[in-house]
Design a protein around this motif. Structure first.
Motif, mmCIF file in Angstrom:
data_model
loop_
_atom_site.group_PDB
_atom_site.id
_atom_site.type_symbol
_atom_site.label_atom_id
_atom_site.label_comp_id
_atom_site.label_asym_id
_atom_site.label_seq_id
_atom_site.Cartn_x
_atom_site.Cartn_y
_atom_site.Cartn_z
ATOM 1 N N ASP A 24 0.848 -1.190 0.000
ATOM 2 C CA ASP A 24 0.000 0.000 0.000
ATOM 3 C C ASP A 24 0.883 1.239 0.000
ATOM 4 O O ASP A 24 1.430 1.630 1.029
ATOM 5 C CB ASP A 24 -0.914 0.002 1.231
ATOM 6 C CG ASP A 24 -1.850 1.199 1.260
ATOM 7 O OD1 ASP A 24 -1.879 1.960 0.272
ATOM 8 O OD2 ASP A 24 -2.553 1.373 2.270
ATOM 9 N N LEU A 25 0.998 1.884 -1.158
ATOM 10 C CA LEU A 25 1.881 3.043 -1.272
ATOM 11 C C LEU A 25 1.265 4.304 -0.691
ATOM 12 O O LEU A 25 1.956 5.319 -0.540
ATOM 13 C CB LEU A 25 2.251 3.272 -2.736
ATOM 14 C CG LEU A 25 3.031 2.139 -3.408
ATOM 15 C CD1 LEU A 25 3.352 2.506 -4.847
ATOM 16 C CD2 LEU A 25 4.313 1.825 -2.643
ATOM 17 N N THR A 26 -0.028 4.255 -0.368
ATOM 18 C CA THR A 26 -0.648 5.422 0.252
ATOM 19 C C THR A 26 -0.256 5.539 1.722
ATOM 20 O O THR A 26 -0.451 6.584 2.337
ATOM 21 C CB THR A 26 -2.183 5.367 0.154
ATOM 22 O OG1 THR A 26 -2.668 4.211 0.872
ATOM 23 C CG2 THR A 26 -2.633 5.269 -1.296
ATOM 24 N N ASP A 27 0.293 4.470 2.269
ATOM 25 C CA ASP A 27 0.693 4.465 3.670
ATOM 26 C C ASP A 27 2.190 4.173 3.764
ATOM 27 O O ASP A 27 2.623 3.035 3.666
ATOM 28 C CB ASP A 27 -0.104 3.419 4.456
ATOM 29 C CG ASP A 27 0.305 3.367 5.932
ATOM 30 O OD1 ASP A 27 0.994 4.296 6.387
ATOM 31 O OD2 ASP A 27 -0.072 2.390 6.606
ATOM 32 N N LEU A 28 2.963 5.225 3.954
ATOM 33 C CA LEU A 28 4.413 5.076 4.092
ATOM 34 C C LEU A 28 4.832 5.213 5.549
ATOM 35 O O LEU A 28 5.998 5.484 5.856
ATOM 36 C CB LEU A 28 5.132 6.120 3.225
ATOM 37 C CG LEU A 28 4.870 6.031 1.717
ATOM 38 C CD1 LEU A 28 5.643 7.114 0.975
ATOM 39 C CD2 LEU A 28 5.210 4.658 1.157
ATOM 40 N N GLY A 29 3.871 5.017 6.431
ATOM 41 C CA GLY A 29 4.147 5.096 7.858
ATOM 42 C C GLY A 29 5.231 4.119 8.280
ATOM 43 O O GLY A 29 5.275 2.984 7.809
ATOM 44 N N GLY A 30 6.124 4.580 9.126
ATOM 45 C CA GLY A 30 7.221 3.751 9.586
ATOM 46 C C GLY A 30 8.464 3.867 8.730
ATOM 47 O O GLY A 30 9.521 3.333 9.085
ATOM 48 N N LEU A 31 8.345 4.570 7.582
ATOM 49 C CA LEU A 31 9.494 4.708 6.687
ATOM 50 C C LEU A 31 10.133 6.088 6.764
ATOM 51 O O LEU A 31 11.048 6.388 5.986
ATOM 52 C CB LEU A 31 9.068 4.453 5.229
ATOM 53 C CG LEU A 31 8.591 3.051 4.874
ATOM 54 C CD1 LEU A 31 8.222 2.994 3.397
ATOM 55 C CD2 LEU A 31 9.669 2.015 5.188
ATOM 56 N N GLU A 32 9.645 6.922 7.672
ATOM 57 C CA GLU A 32 10.131 8.302 7.722
ATOM 58 C C GLU A 32 11.653 8.383 7.794
ATOM 59 O O GLU A 32 12.289 9.200 7.113
ATOM 60 C CB GLU A 32 9.501 9.037 8.915
ATOM 61 C CG GLU A 32 8.010 9.306 8.772
ATOM 62 C CD GLU A 32 7.147 8.111 9.140
ATOM 63 O OE1 GLU A 32 5.920 8.226 9.022
ATOM 64 O OE2 GLU A 32 7.702 7.057 9.555
ATOM 65 N N GLY A 33 12.252 7.531 8.604
ATOM 66 C CA GLY A 33 13.701 7.529 8.716
ATOM 67 C C GLY A 33 14.389 7.101 7.437
ATOM 68 O O GLY A 33 15.465 7.602 7.089
ATOM 69 N N GLU A 34 13.757 6.186 6.713
ATOM 70 C CA GLU A 34 14.309 5.697 5.445
ATOM 71 C C GLU A 34 14.250 6.764 4.351
ATOM 72 O O GLU A 34 14.998 6.704 3.377
ATOM 73 C CB GLU A 34 13.523 4.471 4.970
ATOM 74 C CG GLU A 34 13.540 3.291 5.921
ATOM 75 C CD GLU A 34 14.728 2.392 5.676
ATOM 76 O OE1 GLU A 34 15.545 2.709 4.798
ATOM 77 O OE2 GLU A 34 14.825 1.360 6.360
ATOM 78 N N LEU A 35 13.339 7.732 4.508
ATOM 79 C CA LEU A 35 13.084 8.710 3.448
ATOM 80 C C LEU A 35 13.759 10.053 3.687
ATOM 81 O O LEU A 35 13.538 10.989 2.917
ATOM 82 C CB LEU A 35 11.573 8.927 3.304
ATOM 83 C CG LEU A 35 10.737 7.675 3.028
ATOM 84 C CD1 LEU A 35 9.257 8.033 2.967
ATOM 85 C CD2 LEU A 35 11.183 7.000 1.738
ATOM 86 N N SER A 36 14.561 10.151 4.708
ATOM 87 C CA SER A 36 15.208 11.427 5.011
ATOM 88 C C SER A 36 16.544 11.550 4.286
ATOM 89 O O SER A 36 17.201 10.554 3.979
ATOM 90 C CB SER A 36 15.428 11.564 6.522
ATOM 91 O OG SER A 36 16.337 10.571 6.979
ATOM 92 N N GLY A 37 16.911 12.788 3.986
ATOM 93 C CA GLY A 37 18.211 13.050 3.385
ATOM 94 C C GLY A 37 18.268 12.895 1.879
ATOM 95 O O GLY A 37 19.358 12.843 1.302
ATOM 96 N N SER A 84 12.152 14.856 3.861
ATOM 97 C CA SER A 84 13.290 15.465 3.161
ATOM 98 C C SER A 84 12.892 16.853 2.675
ATOM 99 O O SER A 84 12.657 17.058 1.475
ATOM 100 C CB SER A 84 13.733 14.591 1.974
ATOM 101 O OG SER A 84 14.315 13.381 2.403
ATOM 102 N N PRO A 85 12.766 17.821 3.585
ATOM 103 C CA PRO A 85 12.317 19.172 3.201
ATOM 104 C C PRO A 85 13.200 19.780 2.109
ATOM 105 O O PRO A 85 14.419 19.655 2.146
ATOM 106 C CB PRO A 85 12.442 19.961 4.506
ATOM 107 C CG PRO A 85 12.428 18.944 5.585
ATOM 108 C CD PRO A 85 13.086 17.728 5.018
ATOM 109 N N GLY A 86 12.562 20.411 1.118
ATOM 110 C CA GLY A 86 13.293 21.034 0.026
ATOM 111 C C GLY A 86 13.585 20.110 -1.127
ATOM 112 O O GLY A 86 14.177 20.519 -2.133
#
Length: 222
Positions: A51-64, A103-105
């Protein structure tokens, strides 16, 4: 440059993935999708998510990350507007919102389509929904959004479309497309050029937010 790619199993996404893996400026590529792309490369990492609408729990994986190339989409043929909107608008904005926080910006390149209705009030359903999606992305805080509006896209390097009717069109016109590209560069591009142009946009080389085919080809060096 660190890149996140959605839609890597589709025709456009495969072309974009190829160019990302070939470009020395791209340090790593994180592919997120419902199925694996079946490609192995030192720069490539995958996350398979039902389910790509729910990326919960991946916040750390998506930073930077520096850029997201969002190539995920479906044909509107035979679809009701509500179902098409769920995939086209809701899913896209859900992903973009998550990335804006993680990943702001980040540069967000969205594959829309030639003929998209920026007024979002026209009669053509797909163009109207795509227009709403574009407008929402351009107004979203936290991402640096760019809209890609290619016309006819010629698949190269063994890439094929997942849509049957498109495969039939490409099979019928395949030998003519290279000539047509030279005669009508404002209307026809390739999977390779779309990929090259996205990388160029992520490097800050585009001065416009909405890229029609001619600008895509220009950035690709065509």
């Amino acid at each position: 440059m660190k890149v996140i790619l959605f839609g890597a199993t589709g025709m456009v996404g495969r072309g974009v993935l190829r160019e990302c893996l070939r470009d020395e400026a791209v340090e790593s590529v994180l592919v997120i999708g419902r199925t694996t792309v079946g490609v192995t490369h030192p720069k490539l990492r995958e996350i398979v998510r039902a389910d790509l609408t729910d990326l919960g729990g991946l916040e750390g994986e998506l930073s930077g990350y520096d850029a997201c190339f969002f190539c995920l989409g479906v044909s509107s043929a035979g679809m009701k507007e509500a179902a098409y909107r769920e995939i086209t608008y809701d899913l896209t904005l859900s992903v973009a919102g998550t990335l804006a926080a993680s990943s702001p910006g980040l540069t967000f390149c969205y594959v829309s389509g030639q003929g998209t209705d920026s007024s979002a009030r026209g009669r053509v359903m797909w163009a109207r929904v795509k227009g709403e999606t574009e407008n929402a992305l351009l107004a979203l805080d936290g991402v640096d959004a760019y809209m890609f509006r290619p016309g006819l896209i010629q698949p190269l390097h063994g890439i094929t479309s997942k849509t049957r009717v498109y495969r039939m069109v490409y099979a019928a016109t395949g030998r003519l497309l290279p000539l047509l590209r030279k005669l009508a560069p404002r209307w026809i591009t390739t999977t390779e050029q779309v990929g090259l142009a996205m990388v160029a946009v992520a490097r800050g080389e585009s001065g416009v937010r909405v890229l029609e085919t001619a600008e895509i080809n220009r950035l690709a060096g065509a």
